[in-house]
Scaffold this motif. Structure first.
Motif, PDB file in Angstrom:
ATOM      1  N   GLN A  60       0.837  -1.213   0.000  1.00 17.83           N
ATOM      2  CA  GLN A  60       0.000   0.000   0.000  1.00 17.83           C
ATOM      3  C   GLN A  60       0.863   1.251   0.000  1.00 17.83           C
ATOM      4  O   GLN A  60       0.605   2.198  -0.761  1.00 17.83           O
ATOM      5  CB  GLN A  60      -0.926  -0.003   1.227  1.00 17.83           C
ATOM      6  N   LEU A  61       1.876   1.266   0.859  1.00 23.55           N
ATOM      7  CA  LEU A  61       2.751   2.432   0.936  1.00 23.55           C
ATOM      8  C   LEU A  61       3.463   2.652  -0.396  1.00 23.55           C
ATOM      9  O   LEU A  61       3.563   3.788  -0.880  1.00 23.55           O
ATOM     10  CB  LEU A  61       3.769   2.235   2.058  1.00 23.55           C
ATOM     11  N   LEU A  62       3.923   1.571  -1.009  1.00 24.62           N
ATOM     12  CA  LEU A  62       4.623   1.685  -2.281  1.00 24.62           C
ATOM     13  C   LEU A  62       3.703   2.245  -3.369  1.00 24.62           C
ATOM     14  O   LEU A  62       4.061   3.188  -4.086  1.00 24.62           O
ATOM     15  CB  LEU A  62       5.159   0.316  -2.703  1.00 24.62           C
ATOM     16  N   LEU A  63       2.521   1.679  -3.493  1.00 22.53           N
ATOM     17  CA  LEU A  63       1.600   2.097  -4.552  1.00 22.53           C
ATOM     18  C   LEU A  63       1.128   3.534  -4.341  1.00 22.53           C
ATOM     19  O   LEU A  63       0.995   4.306  -5.297  1.00 22.53           O
ATOM     20  CB  LEU A  63       0.412   1.146  -4.613  1.00 22.53           C
ATOM     21  N   LYS A  64       0.869   3.899  -3.120  1.00 26.86           N
ATOM     22  CA  LYS A  64       0.432   5.267  -2.847  1.00 26.86           C
ATOM     23  C   LYS A  64       1.546   6.267  -3.158  1.00 26.86           C
ATOM     24  O   LYS A  64       1.282   7.358  -3.670  1.00 26.86           O
ATOM     25  CB  LYS A  64      -0.012   5.397  -1.392  1.00 26.86           C
ATOM     26  N   LEU A  68      -0.387   5.020  -7.800  1.00 28.57           N
ATOM     27  CA  LEU A  68      -0.954   3.931  -8.591  1.00 28.57           C
ATOM     28  C   LEU A  68      -2.051   3.224  -7.822  1.00 28.57           C
ATOM     29  O   LEU A  68      -2.002   3.132  -6.591  1.00 28.57           O
ATOM     30  CB  LEU A  68       0.129   2.909  -8.955  1.00 28.57           C
ATOM     31  N   SER A  69      -3.032   2.717  -8.527  1.00 30.23           N
ATOM     32  CA  SER A  69      -4.027   1.827  -7.945  1.00 30.23           C
ATOM     33  C   SER A  69      -3.501   0.407  -8.004  1.00 30.23           C
ATOM     34  O   SER A  69      -2.626   0.083  -8.804  1.00 30.23           O
ATOM     35  CB  SER A  69      -5.356   1.928  -8.710  1.00 30.23           C
ATOM     36  N   TYR A  70      -4.074  -0.459  -7.170  1.00 30.20           N
ATOM     37  CA  TYR A  70      -3.650  -1.854  -7.214  1.00 30.20           C
ATOM     38  C   TYR A  70      -4.405  -2.599  -8.296  1.00 30.20           C
ATOM     39  O   TYR A  70      -5.600  -2.404  -8.501  1.00 30.20           O
ATOM     40  CB  TYR A  70      -3.870  -2.570  -5.878  1.00 30.20           C
ATOM     41  N   SER A  71      -3.684  -3.472  -8.987  1.00 29.92           N
ATOM     42  CA  SER A  71      -4.274  -4.369  -9.976  1.00 29.92           C
ATOM     43  C   SER A  71      -3.531  -5.694  -9.904  1.00 29.92           C
ATOM     44  O   SER A  71      -2.306  -5.712  -9.746  1.00 29.92           O
ATOM     45  CB  SER A  71      -4.158  -3.780 -11.387  1.00 29.92           C
ATOM     46  N   PRO A  72      -4.236  -6.822  -9.999  1.00 26.15           N
ATOM     47  CA  PRO A  72      -3.546  -8.119 -10.009  1.00 26.15           C
ATOM     48  C   PRO A  72      -2.507  -8.219 -11.125  1.00 26.15           C
ATOM     49  O   PRO A  72      -1.526  -8.956 -10.996  1.00 26.15           O
ATOM     50  CB  PRO A  72      -4.674  -9.130 -10.211  1.00 26.15           C
ATOM     51  N   GLU A  73      -2.723  -7.464 -12.234  1.00 23.52           N
ATOM     52  CA  GLU A  73      -1.778  -7.515 -13.345  1.00 23.52           C
ATOM     53  C   GLU A  73      -0.408  -6.940 -12.980  1.00 23.52           C
ATOM     54  O   GLU A  73       0.560  -7.141 -13.711  1.00 23.52           O
ATOM     55  CB  GLU A  73      -2.337  -6.778 -14.567  1.00 23.52           C
ATOM     56  N   LEU A  74      -0.308  -6.225 -11.871  1.00 20.54           N
ATOM     57  CA  LEU A  74       0.987  -5.704 -11.447  1.00 20.54           C
ATOM     58  C   LEU A  74       1.939  -6.818 -11.031  1.00 20.54           C
ATOM     59  O   LEU A  74       3.157  -6.634 -11.045  1.00 20.54           O
ATOM     60  CB  LEU A  74       0.820  -4.722 -10.281  1.00 20.54           C
TER      61      LEU A  74
END
Length: 492
Positions: A60-64, A68-74
């Motif tokens: 969460q900290l990394l994406l924020k 970026l939003s989270y996606s399983p494709e990441l």
């Protein structure tokens, strides 16, 4: 100040957090195996739950921080799981030293900053596009009402296009078969790439693969950022026989079942990928690396790899580097003015006849099957344009390319820009005809041409030796083969 910034980021809502929690749970369960409550064989369920919480917090900290939003494709959850193994080991050792016997939430929180830094460092090397905030490639520019940058959507289409070119270069038959899959494999291929094959490896094997990609890519691999796509192609090549036996509607589950179970398997795959990577044409490796890093807009690829002029030069042959047998598609007059030492001339009038093209491929098959030799197509100019393909047309050239691929010719390439893109020095050094009229309009070209002619003699001798080793006597083209008595440098 940093602590306040972190608290502000943690308080910011993250889109896709429910998927993130579910994916981290699945990845931890796959990495650690069945968890147990209380005493018993297996990883303690409470410790696994604590690890999941830490993994979710770090991602969460990394994406924020990357907006970026989270996606399983990441592919972040499968990539994180083996790193959590290291954290669990460290926290468990600390607990034993303190007189405890299990991994506690307090011990894990004490290592959160180390885990975050470790994840960022690994992703900076393994997934530079993600760390640049562009996991799906460069933004799309819309010009309906001025230039507006629209974020690209998953999967990374530019990367996948170049992945298919890479696969067609190394495994053409497999590439054509997989492209016919229903449903398409694009999403699963994208996840495999972004997770560094985490969707296809057990935890110990994945950890070894991460270690090898970070610290053990040899110096002869000129574009290490392209290594992950090459790893995926080599994994597909391992399952080639089973995949080719599957109908299109069964390819997706068959692809999902490809796995690396042990660190030794990961080591072998890495070695295979390094060897394949070192043999790639310079332009293909560079394009795959750029698409993986997403640091510049990517032009759409041609159907096969581009070759540069020096990659056709037999005098530059070194161990591990392919020799190129040129299929010259230029008109007769252009071919007579100069041709490469290892050449099969296929003039436009003959190239339009399917039976002649088939016969040429049969001849080249006998040459290329021995290994170390691969075909290269040569046109007058840019093969993508009718102007650059006189007498043929760009569409027929593409059909010829497709026929070579369908016949399973690996390492097929096309000279980028055609014959016109070769410099004066390259033409003088590589061509076997001596009646090429040089242009002395530029200062210094006389001296350069003298040096090029000396290189030409070395190239001709090398090509003659190669021809003796690689082939039996073929009657290439409509002209009779020239003997040594007639002079070296004739078209074989």
């Amino acid at each position: 100040a940093e602590a306040a910034k972190v608290r502000m980021l943690l308080a910011t809502p993250l889109r896709g957090v429910a998927d993130l929690v579910a994916d981290v749970h699945t990845a931890v369960e796959a990495a650690f195996g069945p968890c147990v409550v209380g005493d018993g064989d297996g990883f303690p369920a409470e410790a696994a739950s604590a690890l999941e919480e830490e993994g979710v917090a770090v991602l969460q900290l990394l994406l924020k921080s990357l907006s970026l939003s989270y996606s399983p494709e990441l592919g972040l959850a499968p990539l994180l799981a083996p790193l959590l193994l290291l954290v669990a080991h460290g926290a468990g050792s600390a607990a034993l030293e303190a007189g405890g016997g299990s991994v506690t939430r307090e011990a894990l929180r004490g290592q959160r900053s180390d885990l975050f830094n470790c994840v960022c460092a690994c992703l900076g090397r393994l997934s530079p596009a993600l760390m640049a905030g562009k996991p799906w490639g460069m933004p799309v520019t819309a010009t309906v009402q001025g230039q507006v940058h629209v974020p690209a959507q998953p999967p990374n289409q530019a990367l996948l296009l170049w992945l298919w070119v890479l696969l067609r270069y190394l495994q053409p038959a497999l590439a054509l078969h997989l492209q016919a899959a229903e449903p398409p494999l694009s999403v699963r291929l994208g996840r495999a790439l972004t997770s560094l094959l985490g969707t296809h490896t057990d935890a110990a094997a994945h950890l070894r693969l991460i270690e090898l990609c970070l610290f053990s890519i040899p110096a002869e691999v000129a574009f290490p950022r392209a290594h992950t796509p090459v790893l995926l192609v080599c994994l597909l090549a391992r399952g080639k026989e089973s995949l080719l036996a599957m109908p299109p509607d069964s390819l997706l589950p068959a692809f999902t079942q490809l796995r690396l179970s042990t660190p030794r398997e990961a080591q072998l795959l890495h070695e295979e990928a390094c060897a394949a990577h070192a043999s790639l044409p310079h332009g293909l490796a560079a394009a795959v690396a750029d698409a993986w890093a997403a640091d510049q807009p990517m032009p759409p690829p041609y159907s096969v790899a581009w070759l540069q002029g020096d990659e056709l030069d037999p005098s530059l042959h070194t161990p591990g580097r392919l020799r190129r047998w040129v299929v010259d598609l230029r008109p007769e007059a252009e071919h007579k003015r100069g041709c490469f030492a290892l050449t099969r001339h296929l003039p436009p009038a003959e190239a339009k006849r399917p039976e002649v093209r088939e016969a040429v491929r049969a001849e080249l098959r006998e040459i290329c099957d021995g290994g170390g030799v691969a075909p290269a197509l040569l046109t007058s100019g840019d093969p993508r344009t009718d102007k650059g393909t006189p007498g043929l047309g760009a569409q027929l050239v593409r059909e010829i390319v497709d026929e070579f691929l369908a016949d399973g010719f690996a390492n097929l390439g096309v000279l980028q820009g055609g014959f016109h893109a070769l410099s004066l020095e390259q033409r003088s050094a590589m061509l076997v005809s001596d009646d090429v009229a040089p242009d002395f309009s530029s200062p210094g070209q006389t001296d350069r041409l003298a040096g090029a002619k000396a290189a030409a003699e070395r190239a001709k001798a090398e090509a003659a030796k190669a021809g003796e080793k690689l082939t039996r006597v073929f009657s290439f083209g409509r002209k009779p083969a020239r003997s040594k008595a007639a002079g070296e440098g004739g078209t074989p």
